[in-house]
Design an enzyme around this catalytic site. Structure first.
Site, PDB file in Angstrom:
ATOM      1  N   ASP A  75       0.858  -1.188   0.000  1.00 28.34           N
ATOM      2  CA  ASP A  75       0.000   0.000   0.000  1.00 28.34           C
ATOM      3  C   ASP A  75       0.887   1.229   0.000  1.00 28.34           C
ATOM      4  OD1 ASP A  75      -2.972   0.849   0.354  1.00 28.34           O
ATOM      5  OD2 ASP A  75      -1.802   2.224   1.580  1.00 28.34           O
TER       6      ASP A  75
HETATM    7  N1  LIG Z   1       2.270   3.521 -12.640  1.00 36.24           N
HETATM    8  C1  LIG Z   1       2.453   4.116 -11.444  1.00 36.24           C
HETATM    9  N2  LIG Z   1       1.554   3.875 -10.468  1.00 36.24           N
HETATM   10  C2  LIG Z   1       1.786   4.486  -9.282  1.00 36.24           C
HETATM   11  C3  LIG Z   1       2.842   5.375  -9.041  1.00 36.24           C
HETATM   12  N3  LIG Z   1       2.749   5.803  -7.756  1.00 36.24           N
HETATM   13  C4  LIG Z   1       1.671   5.202  -7.204  1.00 36.24           C
HETATM   14  N4  LIG Z   1       1.109   4.407  -8.134  1.00 36.24           N
HETATM   15  C5  LIG Z   1      -0.073   3.570  -7.995  1.00 36.24           C
HETATM   16  C6  LIG Z   1       0.313   2.188  -7.516  1.00 36.24           C
HETATM   17  C7  LIG Z   1      -0.937   1.731  -6.838  1.00 36.24           C
HETATM   18  O1  LIG Z   1      -1.766   1.096  -7.825  1.00 36.24           O
HETATM   19  C8  LIG Z   1      -1.592   3.021  -6.393  1.00 36.24           C
HETATM   20  C9  LIG Z   1      -1.451   3.170  -4.895  1.00 36.24           C
HETATM   21  O2  LIG Z   1      -2.671   2.779  -4.329  1.00 36.24           O
HETATM   22  P1  LIG Z   1      -2.750   1.488  -3.382  1.00 36.24           P
HETATM   23  O3  LIG Z   1      -1.416   1.256  -2.759  1.00 36.24           O
HETATM   24  O4  LIG Z   1      -3.942   1.655  -2.530  1.00 36.24           O
HETATM   25  O5  LIG Z   1      -2.959   0.255  -4.380  1.00 36.24           O
HETATM   26  P2  LIG Z   1      -4.236   0.009  -5.291  1.00 36.24           P
HETATM   27  O6  LIG Z   1      -5.471   0.375  -4.559  1.00 36.24           O
HETATM   28  O7  LIG Z   1      -3.997   0.662  -6.616  1.00 36.24           O
HETATM   29  O8  LIG Z   1      -4.178  -1.544  -5.567  1.00 36.24           O
HETATM   30  P3  LIG Z   1      -4.210  -2.690  -4.439  1.00 36.24           P
HETATM   31  O9  LIG Z   1      -4.847  -2.136  -3.227  1.00 36.24           O
HETATM   32  O10 LIG Z   1      -2.774  -3.082  -4.224  1.00 36.24           O
HETATM   33  O11 LIG Z   1      -5.005  -3.794  -5.104  1.00 36.24           O
HETATM   34  O12 LIG Z   1      -0.890   4.099  -6.978  1.00 36.24           O
HETATM   35  C10 LIG Z   1       3.767   5.603 -10.112  1.00 36.24           C
HETATM   36  O13 LIG Z   1       4.727   6.369  -9.992  1.00 36.24           O
HETATM   37  N5  LIG Z   1       3.530   4.945 -11.277  1.00 36.24           N
END
Ligand SMILES: Nc1nc2c(ncn2[C@H]2C[C@H](O)[C@@H](COP(=O)(O)OP(=O)(O)OP(=O)(O)O)O2)c(=O)[nH]1
Length: 204
Positions: A75
């Site tokens: 996260d």
């Molecule tokens: N492509 C890219 N994505 C980034 C960057 N910085 C942050 N992110 C994305 C990665 C994660 O998908 C999101 C952070 O949100 P979370 O950690 O809550 O994960 P998310 O909800 O997307 O997926 P998950 O909970 O792991 O199923 O932001 C970056 O520099 N490049």
């Protein structure tokens, strides 16, 4: 036989980082309710969310036949001047975020939780946090609007994609750059090592 590497995440960025490092993960998004955990401490928050995500998937796997697998949950949040931010709520929110962030320094925290499932049915876990300082450039309002209109920042915790158009607006980093994208690869290697797993064992 290759041990299974389960990524408890829907994040294409995290999956890509692993694939580019020679690890082909099985992606099992946890659907964990991220609003269920609140904390004013960003490293505590992301570690708690990361272990919450990994535990959902590890418990599902533990119900099936005993096997060897590692489950990784992550996260990420951006802390800036003591305020913690996840992904922007809307394009207008992203514009406001950038108008505040530009010219400032933020801290991108990513929690990493590894749960190792052993064939004996037992398991062990590790949780670590990495922080990378992000020095933001000073895009104009027009540039901010154009960047938000591209849609790229809407899916990112820091409101930018380091390896995308966002790279134009990041002056420099202090710390691990993959941590900013959502998964610190050197930290993953260290955590696997602490679990007596050599990361190269996952190379096909
Ligand atoms: N492509 C890219 N994505 C980034 C960057 N910085 C942050 N992110 C994305 C990665 C994660 O998908 C999101 C952070 O949100 P979370 O950690 O809550 O994960 P998310 O909800 O997307 O997926 P998950 O909970 O792991 O199923 O932001 C970056 O520099 N490049």
């Amino acid at each position: 036989m290759l041990p299974r590497f389960i990524l408890a995440s829907q994040s294409p960025a995290r999956r890509r980082l692993l694939q580019q490092a020679g690890i082909e993960p099985e992606c099992m998004p946890s659907q964990f309710d991220e609003d269920s955990i609140q904390s004013p401490n960003p490293s505590h928050l992301v570690e708690s969310l990361a272990i919450g995500k990994a535990t959902v998937i590890a418990q599902k796997l533990a119900k099936s036949s005993p096997q060897s697998a590692v489950v990784l949950g992550c996260d990420s949040v951006l802390a800036i001047n003591g305020e913690i931010h996840g992904k922007p709520d809307s394009p207008s929110h992203a514009i406001e975020r950038w108008q505040y962030m530009r010219g400032r320094v933020g801290e991108l925290y990513t929690g990493h939780a590894l749960i190792q499932l052993l064939p004996t049915g037992s398991s062990r876990q590790l949780v670590r946090c990495a922080m990378t300082q992000v020095h933001f450039a000073q895009p104009t309002d027009r540039q901010i609007r154009a960047y938000v209109a591209s849609g790229e920042p809407l899916h990112c915790a820091g409101c930018f994609a380091l390896e995308g158009k966002g790279s134009l607006f990041i002056e420099r980093l202090q710390g691990c750059h993959t941590n900013v994208i959502g998964l610190s690869m050197p930290l993953l290697r260290q955590m696997l090592g602490e679990m007596d797993c050599d990361v190269t064992a996952f190379w096909r």
